[in-house]
Design a protein around this motif. Structure first.
Motif, PDB file in Angstrom:
ATOM      1  N   TYR A  82     -30.458  17.225  24.653  1.00 35.57           N
ATOM      2  CA  TYR A  82     -29.325  16.473  24.103  1.00 35.57           C
ATOM      3  C   TYR A  82     -29.752  15.058  23.710  1.00 35.57           C
ATOM      4  N   ALA A  83     -30.571  14.420  24.564  1.00 38.80           N
ATOM      5  CA  ALA A  83     -31.005  13.052  24.284  1.00 38.80           C
ATOM      6  C   ALA A  83     -31.893  13.002  23.038  1.00 38.80           C
ATOM      7  N   LEU A  84     -32.845  13.924  22.935  1.00 38.89           N
ATOM      8  CA  LEU A  84     -33.731  13.960  21.770  1.00 38.89           C
ATOM      9  C   LEU A  84     -32.951  14.284  20.499  1.00 38.89           C
ATOM     10  N   SER A  85     -31.961  15.182  20.623  1.00 36.15           N
ATOM     11  CA  SER A  85     -31.128  15.517  19.468  1.00 36.15           C
ATOM     12  C   SER A  85     -30.380  14.283  18.967  1.00 36.15           C
ATOM     13  N   ALA A  86     -29.865  13.491  19.908  1.00 33.46           N
ATOM     14  CA  ALA A  86     -29.138  12.276  19.525  1.00 33.46           C
ATOM     15  C   ALA A  86     -30.066  11.283  18.827  1.00 33.46           C
ATOM     16  N   LEU A  87     -31.297  11.139  19.330  1.00 33.45           N
ATOM     17  CA  LEU A  87     -32.243  10.217  18.711  1.00 33.45           C
ATOM     18  C   LEU A  87     -32.637  10.680  17.311  1.00 33.45           C
ATOM     19  N   CYS A  88     -32.851  11.984  17.147  1.00 32.98           N
ATOM     20  CA  CYS A  88     -33.167  12.520  15.821  1.00 32.98           C
ATOM     21  C   CYS A  88     -32.008  12.298  14.863  1.00 32.98           C
ATOM     22  N   PHE A  89     -30.777  12.462  15.373  1.00 32.19           N
ATOM     23  CA  PHE A  89     -29.599  12.243  14.539  1.00 32.19           C
ATOM     24  C   PHE A  89     -29.522  10.790  14.077  1.00 32.19           C
ATOM     25  N   ILE A  90     -29.750   9.859  15.016  1.00 31.32           N
ATOM     26  CA  ILE A  90     -29.695   8.439  14.668  1.00 31.32           C
ATOM     27  C   ILE A  90     -30.743   8.115  13.610  1.00 31.32           C
ATOM     28  N   THR A  91     -31.947   8.649  13.791  1.00 25.27           N
ATOM     29  CA  THR A  91     -33.014   8.421  12.817  1.00 25.27           C
ATOM     30  C   THR A  91     -32.647   8.978  11.454  1.00 25.27           C
ATOM     31  N   ALA A  92     -32.031  10.161  11.451  1.00 29.13           N
ATOM     32  CA  ALA A  92     -31.647  10.792  10.187  1.00 29.13           C
ATOM     33  C   ALA A  92     -30.583   9.979   9.458  1.00 29.13           C
ATOM     34  N   VAL A  93     -29.665   9.376  10.216  1.00 33.25           N
ATOM     35  CA  VAL A  93     -28.590   8.581   9.605  1.00 33.25           C
ATOM     36  C   VAL A  93     -29.161   7.478   8.714  1.00 33.25           C
ATOM     37  N   TYR A  94     -30.276   6.887   9.150  1.00 29.57           N
ATOM     38  CA  TYR A  94     -30.859   5.753   8.420  1.00 29.57           C
ATOM     39  C   TYR A  94     -31.946   6.169   7.432  1.00 29.57           C
ATOM     40  N   ASN A  95     -32.227   7.476   7.332  1.00 26.10           N
ATOM     41  CA  ASN A  95     -33.339   7.897   6.486  1.00 26.10           C
ATOM     42  C   ASN A  95     -33.005   9.022   5.512  1.00 26.10           C
ATOM     43  N   THR A  96     -31.740   9.405   5.422  1.00 30.72           N
ATOM     44  CA  THR A  96     -31.359  10.400   4.430  1.00 30.72           C
ATOM     45  C   THR A  96     -29.901  10.181   4.045  1.00 30.72           C
ATOM     46  N   SER A  97     -29.461  10.881   3.029  1.00 29.00           N
ATOM     47  CA  SER A  97     -28.079  10.716   2.578  1.00 29.00           C
ATOM     48  C   SER A  97     -27.120  11.393   3.548  1.00 29.00           C
ATOM     49  N   THR A  98     -25.876  10.933   3.538  1.00 28.91           N
ATOM     50  CA  THR A  98     -24.855  11.544   4.395  1.00 28.91           C
ATOM     51  C   THR A  98     -24.650  13.006   4.030  1.00 28.91           C
ATOM     52  N   ALA A  99     -24.690  13.315   2.735  1.00 32.53           N
ATOM     53  CA  ALA A  99     -24.488  14.698   2.302  1.00 32.53           C
ATOM     54  C   ALA A  99     -25.583  15.608   2.860  1.00 32.53           C
ATOM     55  N   ASN A 100     -26.843  15.184   2.735  1.00 35.06           N
ATOM     56  CA  ASN A 100     -27.936  15.975   3.287  1.00 35.06           C
ATOM     57  C   ASN A 100     -27.783  16.148   4.789  1.00 35.06           C
ATOM     58  N   LEU A 101     -27.422  15.055   5.475  1.00 37.83           N
ATOM     59  CA  LEU A 101     -27.299  15.075   6.927  1.00 37.83           C
ATOM     60  C   LEU A 101     -26.240  16.068   7.376  1.00 37.83           C
ATOM     61  N   VAL A 102     -25.068  16.007   6.789  1.00 39.31           N
ATOM     62  CA  VAL A 102     -23.966  16.880   7.186  1.00 39.31           C
ATOM     63  C   VAL A 102     -24.306  18.342   6.919  1.00 39.31           C
TER      64      VAL A 102
END
Length: 301
Positions: A82-102
């Motif tokens: 869960y912790a690693l998933s949250a960190l990957c999510f945070i990193t993704a927020v700042y490095n890809t578009s919202t559309a790609n992320l969702v």
């Protein structure tokens, strides 16, 4: 995996649906707090961990029949995922578009289905597979216009977040343990990262009471319910309820900030909601039929 009773399955659907609904308020509360990303993440995560520990210790004062904070080694593994998933999510927020992320995060349900099939021998029912496919179509409609605007590193981080979350759900399902508090304690790692980044970038939260509500109430409720869902229902079913945030968060933003969602968001969101409701009702109906059939077998005329 033993087949859960219809009553426990209904409990799992209700628990996970409630957690998924609570999670949809997360983004609007973050917007209302009006602050920088790192301090908001730090305060929200710190409050979530603090509330989890307080509730656990108070619960123990009244009874010893309390779920463990971290249930053994398997609990440590789930918390780490869960912790690693949250960190990957945070990193993704700042490095890809919202559309790609969702859209990429929507593959959480597919990963959960595959992992459950491979390791738990839980073959998803055809109705669940169909529902997952229809929901992915709904997500694709919502974000279709923005796909391709991100970058490879951010997309990989989003994919990693989805896979790690699905793995945590699958391990929880396989263990049958109560992982509600483990998921909450796992937020400590993102909190530390956010604190380090806040020290570098500075602290700014204009309306802290909204993030206090988020971290002290909304996040503990949603995480606890969603992480306990795999005890009662399959991993793919739990993963589908995470998609509620994709649908309803824009609606709440619309109502609060008057940001009208696009036509694609309304169409795709309607598809997702209707699919979830129909699938849940079908599951409840099937469970009722199985319960009646079991009653006939046990009490033949």
């Amino acid at each position: 995996m033993p087949t859960p009773s219809p009553s426990s399955h209904a409990k799992g659907l209700a628990l996970t649906a409630f957690g998924g609904m609570a999670l949809t308020i997360d983004i609007p509360l973050i917007r209302l707090a009006d602050g920088d990303p790192w301090p908001i993440l730090m305060v929200r995560s710190a409050l979530t961990v603090a509330v989890a520990l307080i509730v656990w210790f108070v619960w123990r004062l009244f009874t010893r029949n309390v779920p463990p904070l971290v249930p053994g080694r398997v609990g440590l593994v789930v918390a780490a995922l869960y912790a690693l998933s949250a960190l990957c999510f945070i990193t993704a927020v700042y490095n890809t578009s919202t559309a790609n992320l969702v859209f990429i995060l929507a593959f959480n349900s597919m990963f959960a289905a595959l992992l459950s099939w491979l390791f738990l021998k839980e073959r998803p029912r055809p109705a669940t597979l169909i529902a997952m496919g229809v929901m992915l179509i709904g997500v694709l409609i919502i974000v279709g216009g923005g796909i391709g605007a991100g970058n490879l590193f951010g997309d990989v981080m989003a994919l990693s977040a989805a896979f790690l979350l699905a793995t945590a759900i699958t391990i929880t399902r396989g263990s049958g343990r109560d992982m509600g508090f483990a998921a909450l304690v796992a937020v400590a790692l993102p909190c530390v990262v956010a604190a380090i980044m806040t020290a570098r970038t500075g602290y700014r939260i204009e309306a802290p009471w909204w993030i206090i509500l988020n971290g002290a109430v909304i996040m503990p409720i949603s995480f606890f319910c969603l992480s306990n869902g795999p005890k009662y229902i399959s991993g793919p079913e739990v993963a589908m309820f995470y998609l509620l945030e994709t649908v309803l968060a824009p609606v709440w933003v619309w109502l609060i900030f008057s940001e009208v969602p696009s036509r694609a968001t309304l169409i795709g969101g309607t598809i997702l909601i209707v699919t979830l409701v129909v699938h849940s009702l079908w599951q409840l109906h099937s469970g009722r039929k199985r319960r009646l059939a079991q009653g006939v077998v046990r009490h033949p005329l």
